[in-house]
Every structure is written in structure tokens, then in C-alpha cells.
Design a protein around this motif. Structure first.
Motif, short mmCIF file in Angstrom:
data_model
loop_
_atom_site.label_atom_id
_atom_site.label_comp_id
_atom_site.label_asym_id
_atom_site.label_seq_id
_atom_site.Cartn_x
_atom_site.Cartn_y
_atom_site.Cartn_z
N ILE B 278 7.63 -20.14 9.49
CA ILE B 278 7.58 -20.59 10.88
C ILE B 278 8.99 -20.78 11.43
O ILE B 278 9.23 -20.58 12.62
CB ILE B 278 6.76 -21.90 10.98
N VAL B 279 9.94 -21.12 10.54
CA VAL B 279 11.33 -21.29 11.00
C VAL B 279 11.88 -19.96 11.52
O VAL B 279 12.56 -19.90 12.54
CB VAL B 279 12.20 -21.84 9.85
N TYR B 280 11.54 -18.87 10.82
CA TYR B 280 11.94 -17.56 11.31
C TYR B 280 11.30 -17.26 12.66
O TYR B 280 11.91 -16.65 13.53
CB TYR B 280 11.55 -16.46 10.32
N VAL B 282 10.56 -19.48 14.93
CA VAL B 282 11.32 -20.24 15.92
C VAL B 282 12.60 -19.51 16.28
O VAL B 282 12.95 -19.36 17.45
CB VAL B 282 11.64 -21.65 15.38
#
Lengths: 372, 474
Positions: B278-280, B282
Motif C-alpha cells: 500500500i505504501v507503493y 501511496v
């Protein structure tokens, strides 16, 4: 390989090509590494505006999410660590080598199953079933380890011929039908036990006696589903660490009169301890960042509750739900990016720690192997 | 410790709780993991493929005198009292207003399986279950068996050549309905079918699931656009990730000075594989979509602003994000391959007068090729199953246009696309009629798992093969 025959006139061209290619590769490699670095820079840059707004607001918004994340990860680890470590110990120390080459890839395949699929099964199939059969589910959790012990007990009492037919080194396989049978028995008995001891309905009892609410999608479900997803990553690393313990150590301990339990507990686990620690760390990192399973199996209510029967909302799930709707540059946008930064830093630190510990351990094993 | 007091104590050691029980607990955890994995796969296989098997239609008469037709879906215990209730799929949403009916078992007076019950798949309103009484076409009229044969011949023609005709339908409780042939997709009389015919219908159903687009708000029809979107996105992603991943790996392993900094970078790259996806997502949303996409819109598509062209999620940004996500996988796998090549090969090449470029392209890269391929396959497998980042950078629940079509420039990188994993999530959790969608969700999940598992198995076998081959060489 015969070197290509070249006239000396092409020599400068070759050197030039080489120079250019080396430059290109360096540029490309450094560029890629910088792009990766850019992730961290971007996240920090986008959270800077948060410093302007009050701390209390960010805290009020993020603390339930942080709590939810921790609760989900904890629930998953509570289920995953015992199962994964047990499996790792068994396959590193007891399993027959032939079985091991088959079972290990099969368990590692578990990791490849996409989170959406696990989340769908957990949220739409498992959760309603557990809601209707809460007592059976809880009985199963106690009954399965007991039945494994029972299998061991029966095996000790069995005739030597049967023991040879069903050796411990293949138990990982032949215990499967046994466990399936035990599940069926437990499911058959549990409603009676519920009727007999708990007055018919466990959920009602929980509500009346302890004032506990029961949400269909709750921490219990998330723990089971995410535990399922985390087991393979812990298992794989812990198994590697245990299998790499020089066998001379364990054999030496047993030759000096240690029982199997002592050899495992005092020698193998102690030697592989750092490796197991790093496996658990990697598992924790995975559990904290997993999005789809929590999103689908947790109900996504931002609650502060320690009850295993209530839902939660994790940071990753909140990002997935809210960020597409948040206007870029707004407060929610920056807050959610801050949440992403927290996830990034946490997993990065945990993974680095695990990696460093593992490298140190590998060096230690090499030394041990060298001296023996 | 009573349990250990066996008579043959002299030959058998005493039973020791710790010593003799814990191996069994450990063995049981392996068995439990395998059991869970097997149960999951079996569930997906049975429910995913079973959905396409033509279900037997029942005509149910209740004690109240009410009759209806449908097929039984499942049985559940009643919440507060003894007994079970059964869920029937009854179809006929346009006549009865609902497609499902719960009946307690005790209410049922009679169940029959008449062979003349048919099931029509219609494009608005979903399925019809009942009887075909007649077909009218240009003043001609067929009744009874003749009507059924006529319908079969009409449906065998391609949709454009079917003549305009009307179907007269009756439900089991006597209501009638006129249905134009144009809205009928397929017809079957499952109770009259032989086993062989059912198999045929099953194969047909599986094929239509794979090759058709979704209908009725994703509760019916197939997943072809989602398969297409997934495959296209993954292909674009591998085109981007392969060269860059390989370049970075070559740089790290062959060119960079092997010092402390390189070691740190290597650990960093390895750790990026563990950063939550999920960080990617974002990052992709903030940098690709809002940052680069927003600027592109201002420079080239300012006439269509404020409605964004590239400034919103799309195929390009999704594949870029996933390329970044899978970059560590490719780098790590390629580096492993490079590290396993004996130093003597490189030294030999250089000693014979090769430049570094020649050494790389003629000796090192061909030897490391299978490792790179393994890395790319693993990357593809990871990308195919990843959903969370896509929710931020461009997946759609129902994309009106395919990303490839006949219009210039043929490949529309800015369009949103459908993805199998997101399709699964969306139909299972945001659909209107989840009950109707679940069989399709099972089938989609099975498809996704199969794709990912096959890719992973390929990578494993490739790696295994590679190790064995290399073992012979050295």
C-alpha cells in the motif's frame, strides 16, 4: 568460447563501446536506486505540512488506526508464531529428507495465495460461519493441539509394527486425516457441550455475563486469516535457520546424554535463536502492512477495544479506503501519507534488523562449522 | 505420568511428557498448515467450478399451497429454533421482485423434478425459471416440444441472424410472461439432460465465464475484461521492470565498488521487498498520478481540464507503480544468479582480451539469463495478485472502454482498467446482490489463484532446473 578475431583498428571502438556501456549501466543502476530512495523522500516531504497543524488532531485521527494495526498484527502473530515455529522445528529436525523437499515448497506456496482471496474467504465464508458456531470454533482451537498430543500418546502405546508403518518422520503427512477426523468430531460434539455447559448460546452468554459485543468481522477472524498468510514467511525463514544449525551440535548434545527435548531447547533453539527472531520480525512486518485481508475481514470500524470479538481499522486499510477520496493537499491526505510513512519506517527498520541479525548468524554458523 | 507405565517398561523408555509429546505438536502444525491450504484450494475448486454445472430444478409445493421452482443452494440451521431452512434460487426477478427464497424444511410438502422445467438466461432481469408454452413468429406458432426445438434452433444461430419472435412463458404458479427472443442469452432444460449433455453445458459455461464481459452489475456473465486488464497491466509492468531491474543488479554486482556502501544498498533493496504494497500505492498516487500526471495534463491536455486525462489513475500509472513494487524482486533474483557465476569465468574472458562489455554480454548475462527469468516470473506472480496499490492508482470496477481498441493510438495508457483481484473484491463487498455474485466470486478467486500458483511453480521449476544444470557445469 573463442575470442572474436579483431583487427587492431577496431580496438578504440571497442574500448569506447565499453566505456559508454559502463556509463549507461552505472547511470541506470544509480537511477533505479535513487528512484527507490525517492519513496522515502516523497513520504517525508508530503508529511512536512502536518507540522503546521496541531499535534492533538493528528493524534486523535491516527491513534485508533495505530491501535487497530497493532491489534490485527498481534492477533495474526498469536496464531501464526506457534504454528509456524512448530512446523519449522518439525521439518528441520524430524521430517524425512524426501518428504521435506516436497513439503517445504508446498508450504511456501501458501505465501503466493493473493491477499484478496484469503480476505474473501475470511470475510464472506469464515466470518458468518464462526458467528453461527462460535462455541465450535473456540472448542476447535483447544481441541486441535490436544488431539495432536493424543495422537502422540496413542502412538507411544501402539505396537512396534504400527510404529514402523507410521513413523514420526512422516507424521506431517499422515496426521492430516487424523486432524480432519478430529475436526469433524469436535464440530459434532461442540453444540452438545454448548447446550450442556453454557446454556445453549455462547454469544448470548458473552453479551449478558461480560457485556461483550460480537461483531461478525472481528479480530478473531483477522487473526486466523492473516495468520494463515503470515505462517509461510515465518516458517520459511525459521526453517532455514534451524536446518543450518550444524548437526554436530545436536548430535554432540545427545551423545552427552541430553534428551531430545533438551537438545532442541538448549542447543538447537539457542543456536538458531537469532534466526528465529528475525523470522518473527519479518512476519510482524508482513502482518502490519497487509492491506486486503484486514480490509475485507475486519469490518473497518475505528474502535479502541481490546475485545477479540470486535473489529478494528488498520492504517493500511484506512489508506486504501480514504486516500482515493481525499483531495490532494488536504489535511486528510497529509495525515494518510503520514500513516504510510509510519508503515514504511516500521517495516524498513524491522526488516533491516532481521537482515542484520541473519547475516551475523550466518557468519557464526560458518565459524562453528569451521572449528568442528 | 501414569500414561507411561506400560508393561514393557524394560524395553520401552518411560513416557516423558516433554520429550515425547512436543514432536507431535510440531508435526501437527505442519499437518494443520497443509490441511488449511488443502481445504482452501478444495473449497475454491469445488465452489468455483461447481457453479457452472447445470443444477437440477425443483418444483416445490409448500404446505400453504404455494408453489415455486428453483434450485436449492444451501441449508442453514434456523437461528432460534430447531430445524433447518433452505435457500432456493428462483430467478424471475421481474415477476416476483426477488431472486432468492428462504423456506424452512418443515414447510415443504412436496418436491418434484419435472423434465419440462427450463431455465432461460436473459440479459435484463437475469434468469427465468419456469415452462415454455409457445413461440410466436410472424403469425406462426409453435407449442409444446415443437416450441422447445424451435427455440434451440433459433438460439443456435448467431445473434444477428435471429428472427424477431416472442416467447410465451409460464411460471409454475401460473403467471404468464411474453419475452422477446432478443433478450434471451441461452436456454436449458437441466432436468432432461443426460450426464454427457451436462458436461457439455458445463464446459460451455466455463468458456463463457472466461470469454465474456460482466452483466447485471457484475453479478452475472464473465470476467474477460478483467483478465485482459490484468494481463495487459502485467505485460507493461514487466517491460518496464526487467531492463531496470537487470541494470541495477549488474551495476550492484559487477561495476560498483564492493564496499560498505554497496552492502548497505543491497540490504536496503532487499528490505524494500518487505515494505507493504500500500505504501507503493501511496507513492504512485502522490508522485505519478498527482505529480507527473498533473503536470502532463497542464502541458498537453489543458483544453480538457479540469477533467483530468493523465492526472487520474490509469493503466500507465498502475503498471509503473507495480514495476517499482516488483523491482526489488527482480534485482535480488538477478543478483543471486550473477553471484553464482564462478569468478573464473569472468577472469578467463578478460584474460582472453574481452572488454568488460563483451565479458558481460557474451559470458555473464547468458549464464545469468535463467535467474533473471525466474525473477521476472516471480515479479509477475506478485503483481498479478496485488490489489491494494491498484485501488489507489487506476483500477475500475467497470471500465466502459478496453485499454486497447481500434482508435488511434490503439493503446490507451490513460484509461482505467479492470483487474481480476479488484473485480473479486468489488463484487464480493460492494455488489448489490452478494448472494448472486458469490459463485462468480469463487470462480474468479480460483482463476486468480491458479494464475499465481502456475507462475510460481514455473519459477520454482526453472530455479531447480538451473541449479541442477549449474551443478553439472562447475
Amino acid at each position: 568460447m573463442t575470442p572474436p578475431r579483431l583487427t587492431s583498428s577496431r580496438q578504440p571502438l571497442r574500448l569506447l563501446q565499453d566505456r559508454v556501456a559502463t556509463g549507461l549501466i552505472t547511470a541506470g543502476g544509480v537511477g533505479v536506486l535513487l528512484a527507490i530512495l525517492a519513496i522515502g523522500v516523497f513520504l517525508i516531504w508530503e508529511t512536512l505540512p502536518l507540522l503546521a497543524i496541531g499535534e492533538s488532531l493528528a493524534l486523535a485521527k491516527l491513534s485508533p488506526l495505530a491501535w487497530g494495526t497493532l491489534k490485527a498484527a498481534l492477533a495474526a502473530l498469536l496464531f501464526a508464531i506457534p504454528v509456524a515455529l512448530g512446523a519449522a522445528i518439525y521439518s528441520a529436525l524430524f521430517m524425512s529428507a524426501r518428504l521435506r523437499t516436497r513439503i517445504k515448497p508446498a508450504l511456501e506456496m501458501m505465501e503466493a495465495i493473493p491477499g484478496v482471496v484469503v480476505g474473501f474467504i475470511a470475510g464472506l465464508i469464515l466470518a458468518p460461519w464462526v458467528e453461527r458456531h462460535l462455541a465450535s470454533a473456540l472448542v476447535l482451537m483447544v481441541w486441535l493441539p490436544l488431539s495432536a498430543g493424543l495422537a502422540g500418546l496413542l502412538w507411544q502405546l501402539a505396537k512396534a509394527r504400527l510404529q514402523r508403518r507410521l513413523p514420526l518422520s512422516w507424521a506431517g503427512l499422515w496426521l492430516i486425516p487424523w486432524l480432519a477426523l478430529m475436526v469433524v468430531i469436535a464440530l459434532w460434539l461442540a453444540p452438545w457441550m454448548e447446550q450442556l455447559w453454557l446454556g445453549g448460546d455462547l454469544r448470548q452468554l458473552l453479551d449478558q455475563r461480560f457485556g461483550m459485543d460480537y461483531a461478525t468481522r472481528n479480530a478473531l477472524i483477522v487473526g486466523l486469516a492473516m495468520g494463515f498468510a503470515v505462517i509461510p514467511s515465518i516458517y520459511s525463514l525459521a526453517e532455514d535457520a534451524l536446518a543450518d544449525v550444524p548437526s554436530t551440535l545436536i548430535e554432540g548434545a545427545q551423545a552427552l546424554g541430553a534428551s531430545r527435548w533438551q537438545a532442541l531447547w538448549k542447543v538447537a533453539l539457542a543456536a538458531a535463536g537469532p534466526g528465529i527472531f528475525s523470522a518473527v520480525m519479518i512476519g510482524a512486518g508482513r502482518a502490519v502492512g497487509e492491506t486486503m485481508i484486514v480490509l475485507m475481514a475486519s469490518g473497518n470500524t475505528a474502535l479502541f477495544s481490546a475485545s477479540p470479538f470486535e473489529g478494528m481499522r488498520s492504517m493500511a486499510a484506512a489508506i486504501a479506503i480514504e486516500l482515493p477520496e481525499a483531495s490532494p493537499g488536504g489535511q486528510t491526505y497529509h495525515l494518510l501519507i503520514f500513516a504510510a510513512l509510519v508503515l514504511f519506517i516500521f517495516t524498513f527498520l524491522v526488516n533491516t534488523l532481521a537482515e542484520v541479525v541473519r547475516q551475523r548468524l550466518r557468519r557464526r554458523y560458518r565459524q562453528m562449522g569451521g572449528t568442528s | 505420568m501414569k500414561a507411561g507405565k506400560v508393561n514393557t517398561a524394560s524395553r520401552r523408555p518411560r513416557f516423558n511428557w516433554l520429550n515425547d509429546l512436543w514432536p507431535w505438536l510440531c508435526a501437527a502444525s505442519v499437518a494443520l498448515s497443509l490441511l488449511m491450504l488443502g481445504a482452501l484450494l478444495a473449497l475454491l475448486l469445488v465452489r468455483g467450478l461447481g457453479h457452472f454445472w447445470p443444477a437440477t430444478l425443483e418444483e416445490v409445493t409448500l404446505r400453504s399451497g404455494d408453489t415455486f421452482a428453483g434450485h436449492a443452494v444451501r441449508e442453514v440451521e434456523l437461528p432460534q429454533q430447531a430445524g433447518d431452512e433452505r435457500l432456493y434460487f428462483t430467478g424471475n426477478q421481474d415477476i416476483e421482485g426477488a431472486r432468492w427464497r428462504w423456506v424452512t424444511i418443515e414447510e415443504i410438502a412436496e418436491r418434484a423434478q419435472p423434465t419440462d422445467l427450463i431455465r432461460l438466461e436473459r440479459s435484463p432481469w437475469g434468469d427465468f425459471i419456469g415452462r415454455l408454452s409457445a413461440i410466436e413468429q410472424d403469425g406462426q406458432r409453435w407449442e409444446g416440444d415443437a416450441a422447445w426445438h424451435r427455440l434451440a434452433t433459433l438460439l443456435a444461430l448467431p445473434a444477428s441472424q435471429r428472427q424477431e419472435s416472442q416467447l410465451l412463458l409460464t411460471t409454475v404458479d401460473g403467471q404468464t410472461l411474453r419475452q422477446p427472443l432478443a433478450s434471451v442469452v441461452s436456454a436449458q432444460a437441466p432436468n432432461a439432460m443426460s450426464w454427457w449433455q451436462k458436461t457439455h453445458v458445463w464446459g460451455d459455461g466455463v468458456w463463457r465465464f472466461l470469454s465474456e464481459g460482466p452483466r447485471a452489475a457484475n453479478t452475472d456473465g464473465g470476467v474477460w475484461p478483467a483478465i485482459f486488464g490484468t494481463v495487459l497491466m502485467v505485460i507493461l509492468m514487466s517491460v518496464m521492470v526487467t531492463p531496470f531491474g537487470v541494470l541495477a543488479a549488474i551495476y550492484l554486482n559487477e561495476i560498483a565498488h564492493q564496499g560498505r556502501l554497496t552492502r548497505l544498498v543491497r540490504i536496503g533493496v532487499r528490505n524494500l521487498a518487505g515494505v507493504p504494497s500500500i505504501v507503493y500505492g501511496v507513492f504512485g498516487l502522490g508522485v505519478f498520478v498527482y505529480g507527473i500526471g498533473g503536470s502532463l495534463d497542464e502541458w498537453f491536455f489543458s483544453d480538457t481540464l479540469p477533467s483530468p486525462t493523465f492526472g487520474t489513475g490509469g493503466l500507465l500509472w498502475a503498471s509503473l507503480t507495480l514495476a517499482l513494487l516488483t523491482l526489488p524482486v527482480v534485482i535480488v533474483a538477478t543478483e543471486e544468479g550473477l553471484a553464482r557465476i564462478p569468478e573464473a569465468q569472468r577472469e578467463g574472458a578478460v584474460a582472453l582480451g574481452a572488454t568488460r562489455l563483451e565479458m558481460l554480454t557474451r559470458i555473464v548475462l547468458p549464464m545469468a539469463a535463467p535467474a533473471m527469468l525466474t525473477g521476472v516470473i516471480l515479479a509477475v506472480a506478485r503483481a498479478a495478485g496485488e490489489v491494494a496499490p491498484l485501488m489507489l492508482v487506476g483500477v475500475a470496477k467497470l471500465a466502459p472502454q478496453m485499454p486497447i481498441d481500434g482508435e488511434f493510438p490503439y493503446l490507451h495508457l490513460e484509461r482505467k482498467f479492470m483487474h481480476l483481484g479488484y473485480h473479486l473484491f468489488d463484487t464480493a463487498f460492494h455488489g448489490e446482490d452478494v448472494q448472486a455474485a458469490i459463485p462468480l466470486v469463487y470462480a474468479t478467486a480460483l482463476l486468480l489463484v491458479l494464475i499465481v500458483l502456475v507462475l510460481n511453480l514455473t519459477a520454482i521449476f526453472l530455479r531447480h532446473y538451473l541449479r541442477r544444470q549449474r551443478g553439472n557445469e562447475c
